[in-house]
Motif scaffolding. Structure first.
Motif, PDB file in Angstrom:
ATOM      1  N   THR A  59       0.818  -1.206   0.000  1.00 37.86           N
ATOM      2  CA  THR A  59       0.000   0.000   0.000  1.00 37.86           C
ATOM      3  C   THR A  59       0.855   1.260   0.000  1.00 37.86           C
ATOM      4  O   THR A  59       0.530   2.250  -0.669  1.00 37.86           O
ATOM      5  CB  THR A  59      -0.942  -0.008   1.223  1.00 37.86           C
ATOM      6  N   LEU A  60       1.956   1.242   0.757  1.00 37.15           N
ATOM      7  CA  LEU A  60       2.848   2.394   0.750  1.00 37.15           C
ATOM      8  C   LEU A  60       3.423   2.633  -0.640  1.00 37.15           C
ATOM      9  O   LEU A  60       3.605   3.777  -1.071  1.00 37.15           O
ATOM     10  CB  LEU A  60       3.985   2.177   1.758  1.00 37.15           C
ATOM     11  N   LEU A  61       3.720   1.543  -1.377  1.00 37.56           N
ATOM     12  CA  LEU A  61       4.243   1.685  -2.735  1.00 37.56           C
ATOM     13  C   LEU A  61       3.191   2.280  -3.661  1.00 37.56           C
ATOM     14  O   LEU A  61       3.523   3.052  -4.566  1.00 37.56           O
ATOM     15  CB  LEU A  61       4.694   0.314  -3.250  1.00 37.56           C
ATOM     16  N   LYS A  62       1.947   1.943  -3.436  1.00 37.28           N
ATOM     17  CA  LYS A  62       0.867   2.504  -4.257  1.00 37.28           C
ATOM     18  C   LYS A  62       0.805   4.018  -4.113  1.00 37.28           C
ATOM     19  O   LYS A  62       0.580   4.743  -5.077  1.00 37.28           O
ATOM     20  CB  LYS A  62      -0.463   1.863  -3.859  1.00 37.28           C
ATOM     21  N   GLY A  63       0.992   4.501  -2.876  1.00 35.62           N
ATOM     22  CA  GLY A  63       1.048   5.937  -2.645  1.00 35.62           C
ATOM     23  C   GLY A  63      -0.217   6.692  -2.959  1.00 35.62           C
ATOM     24  O   GLY A  63      -0.157   7.762  -3.590  1.00 35.62           O
ATOM     25  N   PRO A  64      -1.407   6.238  -2.525  1.00 38.40           N
ATOM     26  CA  PRO A  64      -2.651   6.950  -2.837  1.00 38.40           C
ATOM     27  C   PRO A  64      -2.853   8.132  -1.883  1.00 38.40           C
ATOM     28  O   PRO A  64      -2.257   8.179  -0.802  1.00 38.40           O
ATOM     29  CB  PRO A  64      -3.714   5.876  -2.614  1.00 38.40           C
ATOM     30  N   PRO A  65      -3.711   9.082  -2.239  1.00 42.43           N
ATOM     31  CA  PRO A  65      -3.962  10.224  -1.339  1.00 42.43           C
ATOM     32  C   PRO A  65      -4.777   9.865  -0.103  1.00 42.43           C
ATOM     33  O   PRO A  65      -4.747  10.577   0.887  1.00 42.43           O
ATOM     34  CB  PRO A  65      -4.717  11.216  -2.225  1.00 42.43           C
ATOM     35  N   ILE A  66      -5.546   8.748  -0.178  1.00 41.21           N
ATOM     36  CA  ILE A  66      -6.380   8.323   0.951  1.00 41.21           C
ATOM     37  C   ILE A  66      -5.933   6.934   1.392  1.00 41.21           C
ATOM     38  O   ILE A  66      -5.766   6.030   0.567  1.00 41.21           O
ATOM     39  CB  ILE A  66      -7.866   8.294   0.562  1.00 41.21           C
ATOM     40  N   LEU A  67      -5.725   6.768   2.691  1.00 43.15           N
ATOM     41  CA  LEU A  67      -5.299   5.484   3.237  1.00 43.15           C
ATOM     42  C   LEU A  67      -6.366   4.948   4.177  1.00 43.15           C
ATOM     43  O   LEU A  67      -6.966   5.713   4.951  1.00 43.15           O
ATOM     44  CB  LEU A  67      -3.976   5.626   4.002  1.00 43.15           C
ATOM     45  N   LEU A  68      -6.592   3.639   4.116  1.00 40.88           N
ATOM     46  CA  LEU A  68      -7.533   2.960   5.005  1.00 40.88           C
ATOM     47  C   LEU A  68      -6.789   1.816   5.669  1.00 40.88           C
ATOM     48  O   LEU A  68      -6.312   0.892   4.997  1.00 40.88           O
ATOM     49  CB  LEU A  68      -8.739   2.439   4.222  1.00 40.88           C
ATOM     50  N   PHE A  69      -6.682   1.879   6.988  1.00 37.77           N
ATOM     51  CA  PHE A  69      -6.029   0.816   7.750  1.00 37.77           C
ATOM     52  C   PHE A  69      -7.097   0.080   8.546  1.00 37.77           C
ATOM     53  O   PHE A  69      -7.681   0.631   9.476  1.00 37.77           O
ATOM     54  CB  PHE A  69      -4.960   1.389   8.686  1.00 37.77           C
ATOM     55  N   ASP A  70      -7.367  -1.155   8.145  1.00 42.56           N
ATOM     56  CA  ASP A  70      -8.389  -1.972   8.804  1.00 42.56           C
ATOM     57  C   ASP A  70      -7.681  -2.959   9.718  1.00 42.56           C
ATOM     58  O   ASP A  70      -7.255  -4.031   9.291  1.00 42.56           O
ATOM     59  CB  ASP A  70      -9.236  -2.706   7.755  1.00 42.56           C
ATOM     60  N   GLU A  71      -7.520  -2.577  10.996  1.00 37.57           N
ATOM     61  CA  GLU A  71      -6.774  -3.407  11.954  1.00 37.57           C
ATOM     62  C   GLU A  71      -5.389  -3.722  11.392  1.00 37.57           C
ATOM     63  O   GLU A  71      -4.938  -4.868  11.416  1.00 37.57           O
ATOM     64  CB  GLU A  71      -7.539  -4.700  12.248  1.00 37.57           C
ATOM     65  N   ALA A  72      -4.678  -2.697  10.919  1.00 39.58           N
ATOM     66  CA  ALA A  72      -3.437  -2.904  10.173  1.00 39.58           C
ATOM     67  C   ALA A  72      -2.313  -3.492  11.014  1.00 39.58           C
ATOM     68  O   ALA A  72      -1.340  -4.009  10.465  1.00 39.58           O
ATOM     69  CB  ALA A  72      -2.974  -1.584   9.560  1.00 39.58           C
TER      70      ALA A  72
END
Length: 605
Positions: free
Chosen positions: A508-521
């Motif tokens: 996900t960090l490599l994707k680098g999107p403007p919005i992040l969602l952490f579901d029990e990350a």
């Protein structure tokens, strides 16, 4: 979870409809090269049939010449024999050239259809994939695609040529032997086809039962192997063996019935064809005794009927194959016809996530209309802020993530990103703007490099390593003998839960999107690694809009805003200290978790 939209039942099977549905793959628009190959192959078929129809006449000429009174015309007879042998060779050559010319057509048709089915499966809703067994879906696709090549071959190179041959033989029989043989042959062929079709239809039902049982056995095997660890945890190997064996035994019984019915069909066909052979040859012998026919005529009739019986003998098998192929293809087309639950509106623009704000506006949603999960939920996430979502199990936390990715559409209300209703923008652009680290991180059965690089196609080596470093998994990778080329196994089972989750974070960090969602990350991480990851997530979140769904409240206590859900309602919202002073549901959850952690800390000391 409710079932997916219903598809056509087996009783709704339409063979002609399925065939018409497939024709565009056989005669693809804009592919003149493939159409030319089909025409060329059909020309080869007609040439081969013409030669085959002349072969009995050559043999008749040779025999009549040898049986003639007076000095035999040796060279003439030898010429007929050479012509007969040459015709056999030429017919074989034409058949093989036909196969060579047509092979590319069959393979491309199979490839195009398989690609369309695969693409369609990825368009179907999450509801569909949660309600279907992977083994059954893959078996349906496998049977459907495998049937294409054989169906094409039999329809074009067996049934059509057989009809041509039947017509030509009728004309030859009428010209050489009279109308009696034409009528006898016609009645026999009609009877043969009728009996074959009747028995085959019965066998198709048996085959459909076999397919169901085969799919059930396969799905049980796949399900059991995918849950290998769970089977071991509960010592349920014998239970799984018995469960699979019951399905396998049912399949074996159905297979026995199917094979026995095949024997009955073969016996019936043999009686019909050999009855015609006896009648026709007896008729020729009777006419020979009257001086109307020659010895060569007996040979010619024998050869014509044997040549006719060859495709007729295959006709039963061909009909069964085509009929079953149509059933298998119909099942595959049913998958393609499954209604897509979430679709883009016509002319939908791409999402422009600038600024990357998120808002739920009076959202109502339930997986089942009779059980609502979210009851008019409204909240806002400002651009660049870090918002946490907490609450008891079943409060609707993970549902928010699924709605945000638009795996489902709400029954009422809107979800907005940068002020744009996500139901009115392109799904592809929506999902490009959001990155997720799910609670259950499932990896592809490939290398670490592939799984991390999956976040962004074309990522460089340095970017992959930097993402791995930010996710605190680079030291682990560097210790591995194969490094990034290490295989992670089925669903990533060669890695620990924490390692899998760190790979998902790196992706996900490599994707680098403007919005992040952490579901029990960080749910699968130890305390030390969790602190490292939390530091990374906090650092990354500074330049992103972040939603963090959490169970352990200590991991989100520094969030800008904490949303407390209960039974699909927004009970509380605010910062950590404010919510504690309020003494509501959040304070109660915090106190409970603190009380649970104290015995653990004392035991550690």
């Amino acid at each position: 979870m409710p079932p997916d939209y219903p598809t056509k039942s087996k009783a709704d099977f339409d063979g002609w409809g399925t065939l018409r549905r497939f024709l565009p793959y056989l005669w693809p628009a804009g592919r003149r090269d493939l159409k030319a190959r089909i025409v060329g192959a059909l020309i080869m078929v007609l040439a081969a049939k013409a030669i085959i129809l002349a072969m009995p006449l050559a043999m008749k000429g040779a025999i009549d010449t040898m049986a003639a009174d007076g000095d035999p015309l040796t060279m003439v007879a030898l010429g007929f024999v050479i012509a007969y042998v040459g015709a056999r060779i030429l017919s074989l050559v034409f058949d093989q050239v036909r196969n060579i010319v047509f092979e590319r057509v069959g393979q491309i048709a199979t490839q195009d259809l398989a690609e369309d089915v695969f693409a369609r499966l990825h368009q179907l809703s999450l509801r569909f994939h949660l309600s279907r067994r992977t083994g059954e879906v893959t078996k349906t696709i496998e049977r459907g695609t495998k049937s294409i090549d054989s169906m094409l071959y039999f329809i074009l190179f067996n049934i059509a040529p057989t009809l041509v041959e039947l017509t030509a033989v009728a004309v030859i029989f009428y010209a050489l032997f009279g109308w009696e043989l034409v009528v006898a042959t016609g009645v026999t062929v009609v009877l043969y086809i009728a009996v074959t079709r009747w028995i085959t239809e019965w066998r198709v039902k048996l085959r459909a039962e076999m397919n169901d049982l085969d799919g059930r056995a396969l799905s049980r095997a796949v399900d059991s192997l995918l849950n290998f660890e769970t089977v071991k945890y509960f010592g349920a190997e014998k239970r799984e063996e018995d469960r699979y064996a019951s399905a396998a035994r049912a399949y074996a019984e159905a297979a026995i019935k199917s094979e026995n019915s095949l024997g009955l069909l073969n016996i019936t066909q043999a009686l019909i064809t050999n009855g015609l052979m006896a009648l026709a040859m007896g008729f020729v012998v009777w006419r020979w005794s009257q001086g109307a026919l020659t010895v060569g005529d007996l040979t010619a009739v024998n050869l014509y009927l044997m040549q006719l019986f060859r495709p007729l003998d295959m006709l039963g098998w061909v009909y069964r194959t085509i009929r079953q192929g149509l059933v298998d293809m119909a099942e595959m087309f049913r998958l393609m016809d499954t209604q897509v639950e979430v679709i883009d509106v016509p002319g939908a623009p791409a999402l422009v996530a600038d600024p990357p704000t998120v808002a739920f506006d009076n959202v109502v949603f339930g997986y089942d209309p009779e059980r609502t999960i979210l009851h008019g939920l409204s909240f806002e996430v400002p651009a660049g802020s870090r918002v946490a979502i907490v609450g008891p199990s079943g409060a609707g936390k993970s549902t928010i993530g699924r709605l945000l990715f638009r795996f489902y559409d709400p029954q009422a209300g809107r979800i907005l990103i940068a002020g744009q209703d996500i139901a009115k923008v392109q799904q592809q652009s929506l999902r490009e703007a959001i990155g997720i680290v799910p609670q259950d991180s499932v990896l592809f059965n490939d290398t670490l490099r592939y799984n991390i690089a999956y976040g962004r196609e074309g990522a460089s080596e340095g970017e992959i390593l930097r993402a791995a470093d930010d996710a605190a998994i680079l030291p682990f990778i560097e210790k591995l003998p194969d490094g990034l080329e290490t295989e992670v196994g089925e669903r990533g089972l060669k890695l620990s839960g924490g390692e899998k989750q760190r790979v998902a974070i790196a992706r996900t960090l490599l994707k680098g999107p403007p919005i992040l969602l952490f579901d029990e990350a960080t749910s699968a991480l130890d305390s030390g690694t969790e602190q490292d990851i939390l530091g990374t997530l906090q650092r990354v979140s500074r330049n992103h809009t972040t939603l963090a769904i959490a169970h352990r409240l200590s991991t989100i206590s520094d969030a800008d805003t904490i949303l407390v859900l209960d039974d699909g309602h927004l009970e509380e919202q605010g910062r950590h200290a404010d919510l504690l002073r309020r003494g509501g549901l959040y304070a109660e959850m915090w106190a409970r978790q603190q009380a649970e952690s104290e015995p653990t800390a004392e035991a550690a000391e």
